[in-house]
Motif scaffolding. Sequence first.
Motif: not given
Length: 131
Positions: A37-56
């Motif tokens: 659960t903890i690792a999964g939430s870290a992955d989701r935060r990282a994925a959100t960051s990657a999506a923001r970077q790609a969107t920018e």
Amino acid sequence: MALRTALLLDAVREALTADPICGGRITAETMTFIETTIAGSADRRAATSAARQATEAAAEFLRFADEGPATSRFPFEWDPVEKLVEATRTAATIERAHMDAITAEVERDAEGIAKLDRLIAACSAFLEGWA
């Protein structure tokens, strides 16, 4: 696993062990669930960051397409390539971590793992020049 996630897991493990109700009765299955659960939430935060970077980066490409070069010397106001490489490295790191989690019941894709490792290394080497 990132150091931050590992420290969080250690804190959770210590808190559960010290808890008067749970103390000493935490099963391996419970800890595996918590770790996932903890690792999964870290992955989701990282994925959100990657999506923001790609969107920018995509927004800067669209700005360039509509308005042209940012200056007479540079096509972009900032470097969208750096953002795309960071987003790619993050996505590859998430995928690589999940490939590590594949059980022995499933045939591991050694070639796919090696390709991801090379991609992560290439992205990291590229980004070192930007730091």
